[in-house]
Design a protein around this motif. Structure first.
Motif, PDB file in Angstrom:
ATOM      1  N   SER A 182     -23.487  -1.666  52.696  1.00 25.32           N
ATOM      2  CA  SER A 182     -22.847  -2.385  51.580  1.00 25.32           C
ATOM      3  C   SER A 182     -21.822  -1.456  50.961  1.00 25.32           C
ATOM      4  CB  SER A 182     -23.872  -2.919  50.589  1.00 25.32           C
ATOM      5  OG  SER A 182     -24.513  -1.871  49.894  1.00 25.32           O
ATOM      6  N   SER A 183     -22.063  -0.972  49.758  1.00 29.02           N
ATOM      7  CA  SER A 183     -21.091  -0.112  49.076  1.00 29.02           C
ATOM      8  C   SER A 183     -21.647   0.214  47.700  1.00 29.02           C
ATOM      9  CB  SER A 183     -19.774  -0.881  48.901  1.00 29.02           C
ATOM     10  OG  SER A 183     -18.922  -0.197  48.003  1.00 29.02           O
ATOM     11  N   VAL A 184     -21.137   1.279  47.093  1.00 27.77           N
ATOM     12  CA  VAL A 184     -21.477   1.503  45.681  1.00 27.77           C
ATOM     13  C   VAL A 184     -21.050   0.292  44.852  1.00 27.77           C
ATOM     14  CG1 VAL A 184     -21.392   4.024  45.709  1.00 27.77           C
ATOM     15  CG2 VAL A 184     -19.283   2.751  45.283  1.00 27.77           C
ATOM     16  N   HIS A 185     -20.132  -0.510  45.425  1.00 31.67           N
ATOM     17  CA  HIS A 185     -19.661  -1.695  44.695  1.00 31.67           C
ATOM     18  C   HIS A 185     -20.603  -2.885  44.824  1.00 31.67           C
ATOM     19  CE1 HIS A 185     -16.298   0.624  43.560  1.00 31.67           C
ATOM     20  NE2 HIS A 185     -15.986   0.875  44.806  1.00 31.67           N
ATOM     21  N   GLU A 186     -21.821  -2.644  45.303  1.00 26.03           N
ATOM     22  CA  GLU A 186     -22.864  -3.657  45.091  1.00 26.03           C
ATOM     23  C   GLU A 186     -23.397  -3.472  43.668  1.00 26.03           C
ATOM     24  OE1 GLU A 186     -26.075  -2.856  48.105  1.00 26.03           O
ATOM     25  OE2 GLU A 186     -27.268  -2.276  46.373  1.00 26.03           O
ATOM     26  N   GLU A 187     -22.994  -2.381  43.026  1.00 24.38           N
ATOM     27  CA  GLU A 187     -23.471  -2.039  41.679  1.00 24.38           C
ATOM     28  C   GLU A 187     -22.303  -1.774  40.710  1.00 24.38           C
ATOM     29  OE1 GLU A 187     -26.652  -1.489  40.460  1.00 24.38           O
ATOM     30  OE2 GLU A 187     -25.963  -0.644  38.559  1.00 24.38           O
ATOM     31  N   LEU A 188     -21.335  -1.006  41.194  1.00 25.51           N
ATOM     32  CA  LEU A 188     -20.223  -0.558  40.341  1.00 25.51           C
ATOM     33  C   LEU A 188     -19.055  -1.532  40.359  1.00 25.51           C
ATOM     34  CD1 LEU A 188     -19.250   3.177  41.072  1.00 25.51           C
ATOM     35  CD2 LEU A 188     -20.146   2.211  38.957  1.00 25.51           C
ATOM     36  N   PRO A 189     -18.463  -1.857  39.221  1.00 24.58           N
ATOM     37  CA  PRO A 189     -17.229  -2.649  39.237  1.00 24.58           C
ATOM     38  C   PRO A 189     -16.100  -1.907  39.955  1.00 24.58           C
ATOM     39  CG  PRO A 189     -18.142  -2.517  37.023  1.00 24.58           C
ATOM     40  CD  PRO A 189     -18.900  -1.534  37.861  1.00 24.58           C
ATOM     41  N   PHE A 190     -15.165  -2.671  40.491  1.00 21.03           N
ATOM     42  CA  PHE A 190     -14.011  -2.105  41.197  1.00 21.03           C
ATOM     43  C   PHE A 190     -12.838  -3.048  40.915  1.00 21.03           C
ATOM     44  CE2 PHE A 190     -12.635  -0.673  45.802  1.00 21.03           C
ATOM     45  CZ  PHE A 190     -11.684   0.172  45.250  1.00 21.03           C
ATOM     46  N   PRO A 191     -12.101  -2.780  39.834  1.00 22.92           N
ATOM     47  CA  PRO A 191     -11.015  -3.689  39.447  1.00 22.92           C
ATOM     48  C   PRO A 191     -10.054  -3.922  40.602  1.00 22.92           C
ATOM     49  CG  PRO A 191     -11.327  -1.976  37.798  1.00 22.92           C
ATOM     50  CD  PRO A 191     -12.202  -1.609  38.958  1.00 22.92           C
ATOM     51  N   ASN A 192      -9.570  -5.139  40.734  1.00 19.93           N
ATOM     52  CA  ASN A 192      -8.650  -5.567  41.802  1.00 19.93           C
ATOM     53  C   ASN A 192      -9.342  -5.788  43.153  1.00 19.93           C
ATOM     54  OD1 ASN A 192      -6.498  -5.442  39.996  1.00 19.93           O
ATOM     55  ND2 ASN A 192      -6.163  -3.278  40.454  1.00 19.93           N
ATOM     56  N   PHE A 193     -10.647  -5.667  43.154  1.00 26.99           N
ATOM     57  CA  PHE A 193     -11.400  -5.913  44.401  1.00 26.99           C
ATOM     58  C   PHE A 193     -12.592  -6.827  44.083  1.00 26.99           C
ATOM     59  CE2 PHE A 193      -9.090  -2.036  45.257  1.00 26.99           C
ATOM     60  CZ  PHE A 193      -8.721  -2.147  46.583  1.00 26.99           C
ATOM     61  N   THR A 194     -12.336  -7.905  43.349  1.00 29.15           N
ATOM     62  CA  THR A 194     -13.455  -8.728  42.867  1.00 29.15           C
ATOM     63  C   THR A 194     -14.186  -9.438  44.007  1.00 29.15           C
ATOM     64  OG1 THR A 194     -12.386  -8.955  40.754  1.00 29.15           O
ATOM     65  CG2 THR A 194     -14.078 -10.568  41.248  1.00 29.15           C
ATOM     66  N   ALA A 195     -13.441  -9.947  44.988  1.00 32.93           N
ATOM     67  CA  ALA A 195     -14.119 -10.621  46.106  1.00 32.93           C
ATOM     68  C   ALA A 195     -14.962  -9.602  46.883  1.00 32.93           C
ATOM     69  CB  ALA A 195     -13.105 -11.288  47.025  1.00 32.93           C
ATOM     70  N   TYR A 196     -14.431  -8.408  47.058  1.00 29.45           N
ATOM     71  CA  TYR A 196     -15.176  -7.341  47.749  1.00 29.45           C
ATOM     72  C   TYR A 196     -16.481  -7.046  47.003  1.00 29.45           C
ATOM     73  CZ  TYR A 196     -15.998  -2.726  49.941  1.00 29.45           C
ATOM     74  OH  TYR A 196     -16.522  -1.643  50.620  1.00 29.45           O
ATOM     75  N   CYS A 197     -16.383  -6.871  45.685  1.00 39.66           N
ATOM     76  CA  CYS A 197     -17.583  -6.588  44.884  1.00 39.66           C
ATOM     77  C   CYS A 197     -18.568  -7.749  44.952  1.00 39.66           C
ATOM     78  CB  CYS A 197     -17.205  -6.328  43.423  1.00 39.66           C
ATOM     79  SG  CYS A 197     -16.346  -4.767  43.193  1.00 39.66           S
ATOM     80  N   ALA A 198     -18.038  -8.983  44.939  1.00 37.52           N
ATOM     81  CA  ALA A 198     -18.922 -10.155  45.033  1.00 37.52           C
ATOM     82  C   ALA A 198     -19.674 -10.138  46.356  1.00 37.52           C
ATOM     83  CB  ALA A 198     -18.103 -11.441  44.902  1.00 37.52           C
ATOM     84  N   SER A 199     -18.961  -9.785  47.430  1.00 35.07           N
ATOM     85  CA  SER A 199     -19.610  -9.778  48.750  1.00 35.07           C
ATOM     86  C   SER A 199     -20.676  -8.690  48.819  1.00 35.07           C
ATOM     87  CB  SER A 199     -18.570  -9.587  49.864  1.00 35.07           C
ATOM     88  OG  SER A 199     -18.056  -8.258  49.876  1.00 35.07           O
ATOM     89  N   LYS A 200     -20.386  -7.533  48.248  1.00 31.69           N
ATOM     90  CA  LYS A 200     -21.332  -6.418  48.341  1.00 31.69           C
ATOM     91  C   LYS A 200     -22.523  -6.627  47.389  1.00 31.69           C
ATOM     92  CE  LYS A 200     -18.949  -4.107  51.429  1.00 31.69           C
ATOM     93  NZ  LYS A 200     -19.460  -3.871  52.778  1.00 31.69           N
ATOM     94  N   GLY A 201     -22.254  -7.195  46.206  1.00 31.94           N
ATOM     95  CA  GLY A 201     -23.349  -7.527  45.280  1.00 31.94           C
ATOM     96  C   GLY A 201     -24.284  -8.538  45.922  1.00 31.94           C
ATOM     97  N   ALA A 202     -23.705  -9.507  46.628  1.00 31.94           N
ATOM     98  CA  ALA A 202     -24.526 -10.525  47.297  1.00 31.94           C
ATOM     99  C   ALA A 202     -25.331  -9.899  48.433  1.00 31.94           C
ATOM    100  CB  ALA A 202     -23.637 -11.642  47.826  1.00 31.94           C
ATOM    101  N   MET A 203     -24.747  -8.916  49.109  1.00 33.39           N
ATOM    102  CA  MET A 203     -25.493  -8.238  50.190  1.00 33.39           C
ATOM    103  C   MET A 203     -26.759  -7.590  49.639  1.00 33.39           C
ATOM    104  SD  MET A 203     -22.599  -6.327  52.493  1.00 33.39           S
ATOM    105  CE  MET A 203     -23.655  -5.643  53.774  1.00 33.39           C
TER     106      MET A 203
END
Ligand code: NAD
Length: 256
Positions: A143-164
């Protein structure tokens, strides 16, 4: 005898970057590996070369994991080639940089279909294979640290990793009684082609490194080591967890 002697591992998105390092690490520890990417290019050839150098067997599947029929076919092909499948690493992923208000439907679908739908249905195909054949395997998701951490300008990416993260936790509960383990690794900033833009900007890199406790970017091999641990029997009592491989980025303390 390596930890993966006699095992077969399928690693998605393994033509370069972290996926390549995982394929090579598994091969070094005795696995036969199935590598995968959307294109058959010079990166694939290099991964095959590095895996073969270890003496391990390797098979390449050119496929786009965002299609359900394709991921089912990948499991079938893996089993046809090596007779079985023991380890699935859901590694392939993409990111698209855009402010939220400029994200297009196409960009959203690209990110979600590769990062989330791909891992979801490939995992389903793997689980059905195990159930139908009464065998037990292990799943590791990148996944990524962005399953937890916000990452401005990468909202779809964060949504995908949070869902993972939630897919992984849910499956740990559903699959646990069958002794099928599933965990995530959450890399921080790793030196791979996905970060080409960042790597070419020394000022950005300097700021980022100051927010990493270990004061350096990670190498693909740093992630591969943790994936190998989670896929091995050394982690046989570990399921439903996210392992951060981020040099202390996520919970770094910045002097006020
Ligand atoms: P990369 O761009 O170097 O490699 C990505 C791989 O995925 C390539 O082999 C590419 O061919 C493959 N791929 C892309 N779309 C695909 C598709 N539809 N079907 C099959 N294969 C496909 O990226 P990387 O940095 O090695 O990232 C690998 C994973 O690690 C991704 O899921 C990424 O989100 C995650 N990650 C990376 C970092 C980092 O800093 N590099 C940090 C956190 C998480």
């Amino acid at each position: 005898m390596g930890r993966f002697s006699g095992k077969v591992a399928l690693i998605t998105g393994s033509s370069k970057g972290i996926g390549r390092a995982i394929a090579v690490r598994f091969a070094q520890e005795g696995a036969s590996v199935i590598i995968n990417s959307r294109n058959n290019d010079e990166h694939v050839a290099e991964t095959i070369r590095q895996v073969e150098e270890t003496g391990a067997k390797v098979h390449f599947i050119k496929s786009d994991i965002s299609k359900v029929d394709v991921v089912y076919a990948m499991v079938k092909e893996s089993v046809e080639v090596f007779g079985k499948l023991d380890i699935l690493v859901n590694n392939a992923g993409v990111e698209i940089n855009a402010p939220f208000w400029e994200v297009t439907e196409k960009d959203y679908d690209t990110v979600m279909n590769i990062n989330l739908k791909g891992m979801f249905f490939l995992t389903q195909a793997f689980v059905r294979y195990m159930m139908e054949n009464n065998v037990v395997g292990v799943i590791v998701n990148n996944s990524s640290v962005h399953e937890e951490l916000p990452f401005p300008n990468f909202t779809a990416y964060c949504a995908s990793k949070g869902a993972m993260q939630m897919v992984m936790r849910n499956l740990a509960v559903e699959l646990g009684p069958m002794n099928i383990r599933i965990n995530n690794v959450a890399p921080g900033a790793i030196r791979t082609p996905i970060n080409a833009d960042l790597l070419s900007k020394p000022e950005l890199l300097g700021t980022l490194q100051n927010n990493i406790s270990l004061r350096r970017l990670g190498e693909p091999e740093d992630v591969a080591g943790v994936v190998a641990f989670l896929a091995s029997d050394d982690a046989k009592y570990v399921t439903g967890s996210t392992y951060y491989v981020d040099g202390g980025l996520t919970f770094h303390y910045t002097e006020q």
